[in-house]
Write an enzyme that holds these catalytic residues in place. Structure first.
Site, mmCIF file in Angstrom:
data_model
loop_
_atom_site.group_PDB
_atom_site.id
_atom_site.type_symbol
_atom_site.label_atom_id
_atom_site.label_comp_id
_atom_site.label_asym_id
_atom_site.label_seq_id
_atom_site.Cartn_x
_atom_site.Cartn_y
_atom_site.Cartn_z
ATOM 1 N N HIS A 1 -7.749 -5.747 0.233
ATOM 2 C CA HIS A 1 -6.657 -4.978 0.529
ATOM 3 C C HIS A 1 -5.638 -6.032 1.559
ATOM 4 C CE1 HIS A 1 -4.296 -1.199 0.304
ATOM 5 N NE2 HIS A 1 -4.186 -1.232 1.527
ATOM 6 N N SER B 1 0.848 -1.240 0.046
ATOM 7 C CA SER B 1 -0.139 -0.079 0.203
ATOM 8 C C SER B 1 1.027 1.071 0.057
ATOM 9 C CB SER B 1 -0.867 -0.198 1.239
ATOM 10 O OG SER B 1 -1.882 0.630 0.951
ATOM 11 N N ASP C 1 -10.163 -5.091 -4.104
ATOM 12 C CA ASP C 1 -9.477 -4.171 -3.251
ATOM 13 C C ASP C 1 -9.993 -2.754 -3.283
ATOM 14 O OD1 ASP C 1 -7.803 -2.244 -1.820
ATOM 15 O OD2 ASP C 1 -6.077 -3.407 -2.538
#
Length: 227
Positions: A206, A119, A179
């Site tokens: 995610h 991320s 996601d």
């Protein structure tokens, strides 16, 4: 026959992840790569004060050990400890400290064969690689990079080093079809900036996937770097 040396991978946590929390989140991946890679986890340098309900947050309001404190790499507003990956930021507060944290880890904890980022950590890893390819002596290019739920960082010239030209190191881009934090098209845009990029998609959201199908993909990618 001598054992194959482990590949050393510096792993950059996501926003609002503590060092301990990120180690736990990468536990399945560490197990999947047992005997092939050593994962060294690193969280951001900035405490995220308002992290109630976030990854790594404690249920009480008391102080927590440093390894359990939710951290971030940089913030997208000048005053608030927030990060909005998909919006143009008003600031990139704390970014230089983030870059220095990575540079120190590379220098003191290295050498590393590769970098993995999740991320916000994936966006930072891509920026580090772009700066290294551009000649920044703090960031010698790794042999490979693995970017999970990655995206091109926005704001104050952050995207330019990545967009200037294709990044010429082997890369594996991992992202989920569902996601809801970093949409797959964001990860695909980042993927397009790397020559010969390899993609690994999964049906989840995610997180860092490490089930049997993903394990085989990770191992196949890492096989090319076995000495």
């Amino acid at each position: 026959m001598a054992a194959q040396p482990l590949l050393r991978i510096l792993c950059l946590a996501g926003f609002r992840q503590s060092e301990r929390g990120f180690r736990e989140k990468t536990g399945a991946l560490r197990k999947a790569l047992r005997g092939r890679a050593e994962l060294v986890c690193l969280s951001g340098p900035h405490p995220v004060v308002d992290a109630a309900g976030s990854e790594g947050a404690r249920p009480d309001s008391g102080p927590c050990p440093p390894e359990e404190q939710p951290q971030g790499w940089w913030f997208s507003e000048q005053e608030a400890d927030v990060f909005l990956a998909l919006e143009e930021p008003t600031a990139c507060r704390g970014l230089e400290e983030a870059l220095e944290t990575v540079a120190q880890a590379l220098n003191k904890l290295g050498p590393f064969d590769g970098i993995l980022g999740f991320s916000q950590g994936a966006a930072l890893a891509a920026l580090v690689c772009a700066l290294g390819q551009g000649g920044d002596p703090r960031f010698p290019l790794p042999r490979f990079v693995i970017l999970v739920s990655g995206f091109c960082p926005r704001g104050l010239g952050l995207m330019e080093p990545i967009m200037q030209g294709p990044l010429s190191l082997p890369s594996l881009h991992v992202f989920g079809d569902t996601d809801g934090v970093i949409p797959s098209q964001e990860s695909m845009q980042l993927c397009s900036r790397f020559d010969g990029a390899v993609t690994l998609t999964h049906s989840g959201g995610h997180f860092i996937p490490a089930a049997a199908p993903q394990r085989q993909a990770y191992l196949k990618f890492l096989d090319q770097f076995a000495d």
